[in-house]
Design an enzyme around this catalytic site. Structure first.
Site, PDB file in Angstrom:
ATOM      1  N   ASP A  29     -35.475  -4.720   2.009  1.00 23.05           N
ATOM      2  CA  ASP A  29     -34.122  -4.900   2.531  1.00 23.05           C
ATOM      3  C   ASP A  29     -33.088  -4.882   1.396  1.00 23.05           C
ATOM      4  OD1 ASP A  29     -32.175  -5.301   4.414  1.00 23.05           O
ATOM      5  OD2 ASP A  29     -32.575  -7.432   4.687  1.00 23.05           O
ATOM      6  N   ASN A  77     -33.910   0.363  14.129  1.00 27.42           N
ATOM      7  CA  ASN A  77     -33.079   1.115  13.178  1.00 27.42           C
ATOM      8  C   ASN A  77     -32.441   2.377  13.786  1.00 27.42           C
ATOM      9  OD1 ASN A  77     -35.076   0.315  10.224  1.00 27.42           O
ATOM     10  ND2 ASN A  77     -33.217  -0.643  10.995  1.00 27.42           N
TER      11      ASN A  77
HETATM   12  C1  FPP Z   1     -33.203  -1.876   4.695  1.00 25.29           C
HETATM   13  O1  FPP Z   1     -32.006  -1.903   3.944  1.00 25.29           O
HETATM   14  C2  FPP Z   1     -33.873  -0.591   4.500  1.00 25.29           C
HETATM   15  C3  FPP Z   1     -34.156   0.304   5.490  1.00 25.29           C
HETATM   16  C4  FPP Z   1     -33.824   0.081   6.906  1.00 25.29           C
HETATM   17  C5  FPP Z   1     -34.783   1.606   5.201  1.00 25.29           C
HETATM   18  C6  FPP Z   1     -35.868   1.574   4.160  1.00 25.29           C
HETATM   19  C7  FPP Z   1     -36.043   2.939   3.683  1.00 25.29           C
HETATM   20  C8  FPP Z   1     -36.367   3.296   2.420  1.00 25.29           C
HETATM   21  C9  FPP Z   1     -36.690   2.349   1.346  1.00 25.29           C
HETATM   22  C10 FPP Z   1     -36.382   4.750   2.037  1.00 25.29           C
HETATM   23  C11 FPP Z   1     -37.445   5.592   2.660  1.00 25.29           C
HETATM   24  C12 FPP Z   1     -38.807   4.997   2.653  1.00 25.29           C
HETATM   25  C13 FPP Z   1     -39.918   5.563   2.172  1.00 25.29           C
HETATM   26  C14 FPP Z   1     -41.229   4.904   2.505  1.00 25.29           C
HETATM   27  C15 FPP Z   1     -39.935   6.780   1.340  1.00 25.29           C
HETATM   28  P1  FPP Z   1     -30.608  -1.977   4.700  1.00 25.29           P
HETATM   29  O2  FPP Z   1     -30.101  -0.591   4.879  1.00 25.29           O
HETATM   30  O3  FPP Z   1     -30.751  -2.761   5.967  1.00 25.29           O
HETATM   31  O4  FPP Z   1     -29.742  -2.748   3.657  1.00 25.29           O
HETATM   32  P2  FPP Z   1     -28.521  -3.749   3.956  1.00 25.29           P
HETATM   33  O5  FPP Z   1     -29.092  -4.915   4.717  1.00 25.29           O
HETATM   34  O6  FPP Z   1     -28.042  -4.117   2.603  1.00 25.29           O
HETATM   35  O7  FPP Z   1     -27.502  -2.973   4.744  1.00 25.29           O
END
Ligand code: FPP
Length: 249
Positions: A29, A77
């Protein structure tokens, strides 16, 4: 096997790498906040997060971890802007193509937990190919949770079990928790011992609800793109300092 490849700093935190948890699961996250702090679009945060995932997955393999599970895309998501969803799917595609090209060298077993049916046929096919090629690898297994939700996981398991009962292949009167676990996306993978969540949020967010029953938690304020091998060591060291009683005394 070199634990600390050249050009990288030695890890400082005191984790005993001879007593690793078997299974570490991570809620990656904070990509969006990481990008915002730098005046960048959220998609840049995901790109940086994908790099961190590569680094951490490789390191987990190098130190001999048996199972690593990451929450890459939750069933919730899809509520994000189309552009952001497209960027995450693009990063996954890039990662899978690279993983396939390095497979013989890395020999990491890849699995996917979640309902892959809403993904594009191309991405589904890549997941299937990755899974198929790596099926017989032993050593580290990396499970990528894609369109995954803990409640959905339990519901699909209940559905599969009910169908087995209706078909005479299972008996509801003799169902055990262990048997039910086998119907979950995680199948025969042991439950996570340690669940790490980055960016300081104190929630499970529908991640591995059933499997998390006796997991130890490690929450860090570090945003996922900044998560490092040092921070992983801190999480493992914290886990090793816990007294796991599994309901006993
Ligand atoms: C949460 O951060 C992250 C996600 C919903 C996506 C995770 C994806 C990746 C790390 C990239 C692709 C994955 C792989 C396995 C190659 P957020 O966007 O909710 O962050 P925030 O809470 O700060 O908005």
């Amino acid at each position: 096997m070199a634990l600390f490849p050249k050009k990288q700093n030695p890890v400082q935190a005191e984790a005993d790498l001879t007593r690793l948890p078997r299974h570490i699961a991570i809620i990656m996250d904070g990509n969006g906040r990481w990008a915002k702090k730098r005046g960048l679009p959220r998609t840049a945060g995901h790109a940086a997060g994908a790099e961190t995932f590569r680094t951490i997955a490789t390191y987990c393999k190098d130190i001999g971890l048996e199972y690593l599970t990451v929450y890459a895309f939750s069933s919730e998501n899809w509520r994000r802007p189309e552009e952001e969803i497209g960027a995450i799917m693009g990063l996954l595609k890039k990662y899978l193509l690279e993983a396939i090209s390095r497979m013989e060298r890395d020999r990491v077993k890849m699995e996917f937990f979640g309902d892959l049916s809403p993904l594009t046929p191309e991405l589904r096919e890549l997941c299937e190919r990755t899974r198929e090629i790596s099926r017989h690898y032993e050593g580290c297994q990396v499970n990528v949770c894609l369109n995954y939700g803990g409640r959905d996981d339990i519901v699909q398991a209940a559905r599969a079990f009910a169908l087995d009962c209706a078909g005479g292949r299972a008996d509801p009167n003799h169902l055990t928790a262990k048997q039910f676990s086998g119907y979950l996306y995680s199948g025969n993978v042991p439950d996570p011992d340690l669940i790490i969540r980055t960016s300081g949020e104190l929630r499970l967010s529908n991640f591995l609800l059933w499997q998390a029953a006796y997991a130890e938690f490690y929450i860090t304020d570090v945003l996922w793109p900044d998560f490092s091998r040092e921070e992983l060591h801190r999480a493992i060291a914290a886990y090793q300092s816990r007294d796991r009683r599994f309901g006993g005394v």
